[in-house]
Every structure is written in structure tokens, then in C-alpha cells.
Motif scaffolding. Structure first.
Motif, PDB file in Angstrom:
ATOM      1  N   ALA A   1      38.734 -30.920   4.276  1.00 14.62           N
ATOM      2  CA  ALA A   1      40.048 -30.948   4.913  1.00 14.62           C
ATOM      3  C   ALA A   1      41.108 -31.465   3.933  1.00 14.62           C
ATOM      4  O   ALA A   1      42.232 -30.940   3.885  1.00 14.62           O
ATOM      5  CB  ALA A   1      39.996 -31.816   6.170  1.00 14.62           C
ATOM      6  N   LYS A   2      40.775 -32.492   3.144  1.00 19.84           N
ATOM      7  CA  LYS A   2      41.709 -32.994   2.137  1.00 19.84           C
ATOM      8  C   LYS A   2      41.973 -31.934   1.064  1.00 19.84           C
ATOM      9  O   LYS A   2      43.110 -31.763   0.604  1.00 19.84           O
ATOM     10  CB  LYS A   2      41.159 -34.262   1.498  1.00 19.84           C
ATOM     11  CG  LYS A   2      41.093 -35.445   2.452  1.00 19.84           C
ATOM     12  CD  LYS A   2      40.560 -36.682   1.747  1.00 19.84           C
ATOM     13  CE  LYS A   2      40.503 -37.874   2.696  1.00 19.84           C
ATOM     14  NZ  LYS A   2      39.966 -39.092   2.031  1.00 19.84           N
ATOM     15  N   ALA A   3      40.897 -31.205   0.678  1.00 15.92           N
ATOM     16  CA  ALA A   3      41.071 -30.145  -0.321  1.00 15.92           C
ATOM     17  C   ALA A   3      41.947 -29.020   0.226  1.00 15.92           C
ATOM     18  O   ALA A   3      42.783 -28.458  -0.490  1.00 15.92           O
ATOM     19  CB  ALA A   3      39.703 -29.611  -0.739  1.00 15.92           C
TER      20      ALA A   3
ATOM     21  N   PRO B   1      38.038 -28.160  13.348  1.00 16.95           N
ATOM     22  CA  PRO B   1      37.126 -27.994  14.493  1.00 16.95           C
ATOM     23  C   PRO B   1      35.853 -28.833  14.325  1.00 16.95           C
ATOM     24  O   PRO B   1      35.277 -28.917  13.229  1.00 16.95           O
ATOM     25  CB  PRO B   1      36.800 -26.502  14.487  1.00 16.95           C
ATOM     26  CG  PRO B   1      37.918 -25.875  13.735  1.00 16.95           C
ATOM     27  CD  PRO B   1      38.372 -26.874  12.730  1.00 16.95           C
ATOM     28  N   ALA B   2      35.456 -29.479  15.399  1.00 15.18           N
ATOM     29  CA  ALA B   2      34.257 -30.325  15.340  1.00 15.18           C
ATOM     30  C   ALA B   2      32.984 -29.479  15.296  1.00 15.18           C
ATOM     31  O   ALA B   2      31.983 -29.862  14.666  1.00 15.18           O
ATOM     32  CB  ALA B   2      34.223 -31.266  16.543  1.00 15.18           C
ATOM     33  N   SER B   3      33.001 -28.321  15.961  1.00 11.98           N
ATOM     34  CA  SER B   3      31.829 -27.451  15.983  1.00 11.98           C
ATOM     35  C   SER B   3      31.927 -26.402  14.881  1.00 11.98           C
ATOM     36  O   SER B   3      32.994 -26.184  14.295  1.00 11.98           O
ATOM     37  CB  SER B   3      31.692 -26.787  17.348  1.00 11.98           C
ATOM     38  OG  SER B   3      32.865 -26.046  17.643  1.00 11.98           O
TER      39      SER B   3
ATOM     40  N   GLN C   1      32.096 -24.492   8.370  1.00 12.28           N
ATOM     41  CA  GLN C   1      30.639 -24.411   8.350  1.00 12.28           C
ATOM     42  C   GLN C   1      30.095 -24.910   7.006  1.00 12.28           C
ATOM     43  O   GLN C   1      30.840 -24.999   6.019  1.00 12.28           O
ATOM     44  CB  GLN C   1      30.183 -22.971   8.578  1.00 12.28           C
ATOM     45  CG  GLN C   1      30.559 -22.029   7.462  1.00 12.28           C
ATOM     46  CD  GLN C   1      30.132 -20.600   7.726  1.00 12.28           C
ATOM     47  OE1 GLN C   1      30.937 -19.778   8.138  1.00 12.28           O
ATOM     48  NE2 GLN C   1      28.831 -20.307   7.498  1.00 12.28           N
ATOM     49  N   PRO C   2      28.782 -25.240   6.937  1.00 10.50           N
ATOM     50  CA  PRO C   2      28.206 -25.666   5.663  1.00 10.50           C
ATOM     51  C   PRO C   2      28.166 -24.507   4.668  1.00 10.50           C
ATOM     52  O   PRO C   2      28.186 -23.328   5.046  1.00 10.50           O
ATOM     53  CB  PRO C   2      26.783 -26.099   6.044  1.00 10.50           C
ATOM     54  CG  PRO C   2      26.830 -26.314   7.519  1.00 10.50           C
ATOM     55  CD  PRO C   2      27.853 -25.354   8.036  1.00 10.50           C
ATOM     56  N   VAL C   3      28.137 -24.844   3.378  1.00  6.38           N
ATOM     57  CA  VAL C   3      28.006 -23.821   2.337  1.00  6.38           C
ATOM     58  C   VAL C   3      26.585 -23.257   2.406  1.00  6.38           C
ATOM     59  O   VAL C   3      25.663 -23.872   2.960  1.00  6.38           O
ATOM     60  CB  VAL C   3      28.291 -24.411   0.945  1.00  6.38           C
ATOM     61  CG1 VAL C   3      29.748 -24.851   0.843  1.00  6.38           C
ATOM     62  CG2 VAL C   3      27.336 -25.554   0.617  1.00  6.38           C
ATOM     63  N   ARG C   4      26.373 -22.068   1.831  1.00  5.10           N
ATOM     64  CA  ARG C   4      25.078 -21.397   1.934  1.00  5.10           C
ATOM     65  C   ARG C   4      24.073 -21.938   0.927  1.00  5.10           C
ATOM     66  O   ARG C   4      22.862 -21.915   1.182  1.00  5.10           O
ATOM     67  CB  ARG C   4      25.247 -19.898   1.711  1.00  5.10           C
ATOM     68  CG  ARG C   4      26.068 -19.234   2.811  1.00  5.10           C
ATOM     69  CD  ARG C   4      26.006 -17.733   2.705  1.00  5.10           C
ATOM     70  NE  ARG C   4      24.627 -17.253   2.980  1.00  5.10           N
ATOM     71  CZ  ARG C   4      24.284 -15.959   2.972  1.00  5.10           C
ATOM     72  NH1 ARG C   4      25.223 -15.030   2.711  1.00  5.10           N
ATOM     73  NH2 ARG C   4      23.044 -15.596   3.215  1.00  5.10           N
ATOM     74  N   ARG C   5      24.545 -22.457  -0.194  1.00  7.38           N
ATOM     75  CA  ARG C   5      23.641 -22.974  -1.222  1.00  7.38           C
ATOM     76  C   ARG C   5      24.086 -24.387  -1.602  1.00  7.38           C
ATOM     77  O   ARG C   5      25.243 -24.590  -1.942  1.00  7.38           O
ATOM     78  CB  ARG C   5      23.629 -22.073  -2.455  1.00  7.38           C
ATOM     79  CG  ARG C   5      22.983 -20.720  -2.198  1.00  7.38           C
ATOM     80  CD  ARG C   5      23.030 -19.857  -3.453  1.00  7.38           C
ATOM     81  NE  ARG C   5      22.258 -18.638  -3.294  1.00  7.38           N
ATOM     82  CZ  ARG C   5      22.731 -17.512  -2.720  1.00  7.38           C
ATOM     83  NH1 ARG C   5      23.986 -17.485  -2.264  1.00  7.38           N
ATOM     84  NH2 ARG C   5      21.944 -16.444  -2.619  1.00  7.38           N
ATOM     85  N   GLY C   6      23.142 -25.298  -1.577  1.00  8.83           N
ATOM     86  CA  GLY C   6      23.456 -26.666  -1.920  1.00  8.83           C
ATOM     87  C   GLY C   6      24.016 -27.422  -0.724  1.00  8.83           C
ATOM     88  O   GLY C   6      23.954 -26.989   0.434  1.00  8.83           O
ATOM     89  N   MET C   7      24.566 -28.603  -1.039  1.00 12.03           N
ATOM     90  CA  MET C   7      25.142 -29.475  -0.028  1.00 12.03           C
ATOM     91  C   MET C   7      26.672 -29.386  -0.134  1.00 12.03           C
ATOM     92  O   MET C   7      27.233 -29.619  -1.216  1.00 12.03           O
ATOM     93  CB  MET C   7      24.677 -30.916  -0.248  1.00 12.03           C
ATOM     94  CG  MET C   7      25.046 -31.864   0.844  1.00 12.03           C
ATOM     95  SD  MET C   7      24.138 -31.532   2.381  1.00 12.03           S
ATOM     96  CE  MET C   7      24.649 -32.920   3.375  1.00 12.03           C
TER      97      MET C   7
END
Length: 305
Positions: free
Chosen positions: A214-216, A130-132, A236-242
Motif C-alpha cells: 500500500a505504501k509502494a 481490501p482485507a480479503s 493478493q499474494p505474489v505467485r513466486r516467493g513471499m
């Protein structure tokens, strides 16, 4: 010779009257009836004649009945013909007999049917991410108690270590792993380690991490039952870090019954050549462990080398 019947000159036998053949007296032929042939008395040889040999006594080959003689000749001819056939074809050797013919000749019962080969399940197709943003659902329940924290120094990531029924497991192909239940598909599994594959290069945006996630996720499908169908449950992004987290549900058939598993895959930047990967999956027969997926997402963070 004179007609009165005298002897010619020079003969001294007494004269006898000459009788013409057509004037000679004749004896009539006796009448023979069929019953006389069946009951005719044995013929008595004249006096002084040699007795007839007994039936079958002293019979030579020339005295055999004609039918018996032909029978003997035909039998001898057949024996000679068979002997000639064996002599002519004795040098021939039978050709190669196919094994299937040999098996059929020696079989004592009907041949066993060839076992059918089950078709190989198709690999799980990975739909487009999903893009969003798609936030991970909060699964019900209290989840498993956290007893400590895992420090995966090889990957550069930290996350909770759960108590029973989770226990430390053989890490391969991960750096560290926990498992609840038997080591078979479907299974409840948590594993971490450096991202598999070649180093991805420079990662600077969430979009870069999303592509890697997605590869993982595709790589983690080896730990899911084959032939399933995947749908995304989180992006979604992770909560801590990048980094980036993807959640998915894979549906499959196990034991003739439809089942599913929930999973998460997080790719976390650590400042190293390859980012860290955290993977966890829980089958639907262990729904009490689903809330542990939320705890992993909330607490995972990068650590320094």
C-alpha cells in the motif's frame, strides 16, 4: 462806483454804462438733436491755435483708455502671481508614484487582464486496501511478445523484457525501466528497484507485505496524472516467493476527456534489507498492452544476490 456807471477815481478809461447781470441780454442755447451728434462737422480750431495731434500719435501711458489700462495691470498681476507660486513650490518634489499608476499613464491600450492561475489538482486519495483477496483480472488480448528476461540484480528480482513497442528507458527513479510511447503523463511504463524509503525491518507475514504494498502504491502515484480517483482492482499474494501484489485503476481527465490507467505494484521479499518493488502502468489509449500486466504478475520472481 456810482450807479450811473463811471470809473472810480484814478482810472482814466472811458466811461461805460453799468449793466446788471439780470438785465444783460442772453443768447438762447441751440437745440441739439441725436442725428446732429452723429453727423456733426469737425471742430475747426480758432486762428492761431496749434493743430490737434493725430489720433494715437504720441500717446503716453497716462493717455491710455481706462479699460485698457486696467487690462494691462491685471495681466501683469497674473504673471507675478504665477511666478510667486513657482517660487514657493519649486522645492517640492513629487512623492513616490505606484508602478500601477505609471503603467496606466504610459499604456496605449486597455490593460491586459491578469492571467488567472489554474488551481492545483488535489492528490489522488488512496482508499483502504481490501482485507480479503481480490484477484487480478485477466485482461483480453495476446499481449506483447517476450524477447528475454530482466535481471534486476540491484533489487533482486526477475521479470519479462518485452519487444516493441516497449523499449529500454531512462531508469530514474527506478533501477531498470521499459517504456512504450512518449515519456509524459499518462504513460505506459514498467520499472523495478529496491523498495523506496527506509528499510521496513523484519517482514514475516503476508499482512506485513500488504502494508508495504500500500505504501509502494502511494509512491507510484507520482507516475499517474494528478487529480484522479483510485479504485483497487487486485489484492493478493505474489505467485513466486513471499510478497504481495496490489492492482489499481486511476481515473482522471486529460485534454477535457475522461481517461483511466490500469496499474500493478508488487513487493517481493528477497532476503535483503529492503524487498524488491515491481511497478507497471498502462493507459486506456494502449489497451493492447494491458495483457502485459498479467504476464508480469505471472512470471516475476526473486533472484539470489
Amino acid at each position: 462806483m456810482t450807479e450811473g456807471g463811471g470809473n472810480p477815481a484814478g482810472h482814466d478809461r472811458p466811461r461805460q454804462p453799468f449793466i446788471r447781470s439780470y438785465d444783460a441780454p442772453t443768447t438762447p442755447m441751440p437745440r441739439v438733436r441725436p442725428e446732429d451728434l452723429r453727423t456733426s462737422p469737425p471742430v475747426t480750431p480758432p486762428p492761431g491755435a496749434a493743430p490737434a495731434p493725430a489720433r494715437g500719435a504720441g500717446r503716453r501711458a497716462g493717455d491710455l483708455p481706462l479699460r485698457l489700462f486696467y487690462t494691462v495691470v491685471a495681466a501683469v498681476g497674473a504673471i507675478i502671481a504665477v511666478a510667486l507660486v513657482f517660487l514657493v513650490f519649486s522645492g517640492d518634489k513629487p512623492g513616490h508614484v505606484a508602478p500601477v499608476h505609471q503603467a496606466q499613464a504610459g499604456a496605449t491600450g486597455p490593460a491586459s487582464p491578469t492571467p488567472s492561475v489554474s488551481p492545483t489538482p488535489a492528490p489522488v486519495a488512496l482508499p483502504k486496501v481490501p482485507a480479503s483477496y481480490k484477484y487480478l483480472p485477466v485482461y483480453p488480448g495476446q499481449g506483447t511478445s517476450v524477447v528475454s528476461y530482466v535481471l534486476d540484480k540491484k533489487a533482486g528480482i526477475s521479470y519479462p523484457k518485452f519487444g516493441k513497442p516497449w523499449k529500454t528507458a531512462d531508469p530514474a527513479p527506478f533501477a531498470l525501466a521499459q517504456r512504450a510511447g512518449p515519456a509524459r503523463l499518462p504513460q505506459a511504463l514498467i520499472g523495478s528497484g529496491p523498495l523506496p524509503g527506509a528499510a521496513p525491518g523484519t517482514l514475516s507475514t503476508y499482512r506485513d507485505y500488504r502494508k508495504l504494498a500500500a505504501k509502494a502504491a502511494r509512491w507510484t502515484l507520482r507516475h499517474q496524472p494528478p487529480g484522479g480517483k483510485l479504485t483497487w482492482t487486485a489484492s493478493q499474494p505474489v505467485r513466486r516467493g513471499m510478497g504481495w501484489l496490489l492492482g489499481y485503476k486511476v481515473s482522471y481527465v486529460s485534454g477535457g476527456v475522461k481517461h483511466s490507467s490500469q496499474a500493478i505494484v508488487a513487493v517481493v521479499g528477497t532476503g535483503r534489507t529492503r524487498p524488491a518493488m515491481l511497478f507497471a502502468t498502462v493507459p486506456d489509449d494502449r489497451k493492447e498492452l494491458l495483457h502485459d500486466l498479467n504476464m508480469l504478475f505471472w512470471t516475476a520472481r526473486p533472484i539470489s544476490a
